[in-house]
Design an enzyme around this catalytic site. Structure first.
Site, PDB file in Angstrom:
ATOM      1  N   ARG A  70       0.821  -1.220   0.000  1.00  0.00           N
ATOM      2  CA  ARG A  70       0.000   0.000   0.000  1.00  0.00           C
ATOM      3  C   ARG A  70       0.849   1.261   0.000  1.00  0.00           C
ATOM      4  O   ARG A  70       0.418   2.311  -0.475  1.00  0.00           O
ATOM      5  CB  ARG A  70      -1.001  -0.021   1.160  1.00  0.00           C
ATOM      6  CG  ARG A  70      -2.128  -1.018   0.920  1.00  0.00           C
ATOM      7  CD  ARG A  70      -3.153  -0.968   2.021  1.00  0.00           C
ATOM      8  NE  ARG A  70      -2.641  -1.458   3.268  1.00  0.00           N
ATOM      9  CZ  ARG A  70      -2.689  -2.731   3.658  1.00  0.00           C
ATOM     10  NH1 ARG A  70      -3.253  -3.628   2.883  1.00  0.00           N
ATOM     11  NH2 ARG A  70      -2.191  -3.096   4.819  1.00  0.00           N
ATOM     12  N   GLU A  79       3.114  -8.573  15.580  1.00  0.00           N
ATOM     13  CA  GLU A  79       2.372  -8.929  16.784  1.00  0.00           C
ATOM     14  C   GLU A  79       2.389 -10.456  16.969  1.00  0.00           C
ATOM     15  O   GLU A  79       2.618 -10.962  18.046  1.00  0.00           O
ATOM     16  CB  GLU A  79       0.936  -8.443  16.616  1.00  0.00           C
ATOM     17  CG  GLU A  79       0.346  -7.929  17.903  1.00  0.00           C
ATOM     18  CD  GLU A  79      -0.996  -7.287  17.633  1.00  0.00           C
ATOM     19  OE1 GLU A  79      -1.168  -6.702  16.544  1.00  0.00           O
ATOM     20  OE2 GLU A  79      -1.843  -7.387  18.522  1.00  0.00           O
TER      21      GLU A  79
HETATM   22  P1  AMP Z   1       3.114  -1.457  11.811  1.00  0.00           P
HETATM   23  O1  AMP Z   1       4.324  -2.232  11.412  1.00  0.00           O
HETATM   24  O2  AMP Z   1       2.402  -2.056  13.002  1.00  0.00           O
HETATM   25  O3  AMP Z   1       3.386   0.023  11.989  1.00  0.00           O
HETATM   26  O4  AMP Z   1       2.053  -1.596  10.635  1.00  0.00           O
HETATM   27  C1  AMP Z   1       2.161  -0.806   9.511  1.00  0.00           C
HETATM   28  C2  AMP Z   1       1.840  -1.548   8.245  1.00  0.00           C
HETATM   29  O5  AMP Z   1       0.736  -2.432   8.384  1.00  0.00           O
HETATM   30  C3  AMP Z   1       1.463  -0.562   7.157  1.00  0.00           C
HETATM   31  O6  AMP Z   1       2.140  -0.977   5.980  1.00  0.00           O
HETATM   32  C4  AMP Z   1      -0.036  -0.663   7.014  1.00  0.00           C
HETATM   33  O7  AMP Z   1      -0.403  -0.772   5.656  1.00  0.00           O
HETATM   34  C5  AMP Z   1      -0.435  -1.928   7.759  1.00  0.00           C
HETATM   35  N1  AMP Z   1      -1.409  -1.696   8.846  1.00  0.00           N
HETATM   36  C6  AMP Z   1      -1.205  -1.918  10.172  1.00  0.00           C
HETATM   37  N2  AMP Z   1      -2.293  -1.673  10.887  1.00  0.00           N
HETATM   38  C7  AMP Z   1      -3.228  -1.244  10.017  1.00  0.00           C
HETATM   39  C8  AMP Z   1      -4.591  -0.790  10.152  1.00  0.00           C
HETATM   40  N3  AMP Z   1      -5.195  -0.743  11.333  1.00  0.00           N
HETATM   41  N4  AMP Z   1      -5.244  -0.398   9.038  1.00  0.00           N
HETATM   42  C9  AMP Z   1      -4.617  -0.435   7.829  1.00  0.00           C
HETATM   43  N5  AMP Z   1      -3.368  -0.853   7.637  1.00  0.00           N
HETATM   44  C10 AMP Z   1      -2.659  -1.253   8.709  1.00  0.00           C
END
Ligand code: AMP
Length: 172
Positions: A59, A96
């Site tokens: 994305r 996670e």
């Molecule tokens: P993180 O590594 O936890 O910061 O997650 C970020 C990545 O996961 C990004 O590339 C987002 O596209 C996706 N992502 C994580 N949580 C969400 C969410 N609640 N809604 C949409 N995309 C998410």
């Protein structure tokens, strides 16, 4: 930017239970709305003059490549494992549940070139932090991160290098 939240749909338990997925596709569908979000990012990036914009699969590719094209700056894809041909540099990082990995093509970055990372959303910061490690491991000079959306409660910023620019447009 608060008023743009009406273009973000929330989908419960996607892609797995417990996650409230922020679907920003309605923003991309409306050129005026997407523009409203991209113009501040475009200004910011043109001021800091990176050599490259790196986007995180998948994305992150949407806005990162659009901005790179608009600003006449090279685009570098940071990809999920086993997608890139040739020699790659990779980093594993914790999710996670379980582990994931990001890769970049070896020699895709000239030493010390200035790079900004763009992703659609900052949640726990694990993905962006790993992408930053990867840029540095490949020899780049990481200058910052930018996100369209930030889930502030998850404190993802704390996992990023606080000496660098960390910009997000729509905050929850
Ligand atoms: P993180 O590594 O936890 O910061 O997650 C970020 C990545 O996961 C990004 O590339 C987002 O596209 C996706 N992502 C994580 N949580 C969400 C969410 N609640 N809604 C949409 N995309 C998410």
């Amino acid at each position: 930017m608060e008023h743009l939240k009406k273009y973000i749909n929330e989908i419960k338990d996607f892609p797995k239970e417990g996650i409230v997925f922020k679907d920003i596709n309605p923003i991309y569908k409306e050129p005026m709305i997407w523009n409203e979000l991209m113009i501040p990012l475009q200004k910011l990036i043109s001021n800091i003059k990176p050599d490259y914009i790196a986007g995180i699969e998948s994305r992150g590719f949407i806005s990162a490549s659009a901005l790179a094209f608009k600003l006449d700056v090279g685009f570098i894809p940071i990809r999920k494992p086993n997608k890139l041909p040739g020699n790659v540099v990779g980093v594993n990082y914790k999710l996670e549940y379980g582990e994931d990995r990001l890769e970049i093509q070896q020699n895709s970055i000239e030493k010390n070139s200035k790079i900004i990372i763009i992703d659609d959303l900052l949640a726990t910061g694990g993905t962006a932090s790993a992408a930053g490690d990867l840029i540095r491991e490949a020899g780049g000079n990481l200058i910052g991160y930018a996100f369209l959306v930030e889930l502030t409660e998850l404190q993802g910023r704390k996992r990023l290098d606080t000496n660098l620019l960390v910009e997000s447009l729509i905050k929850y």
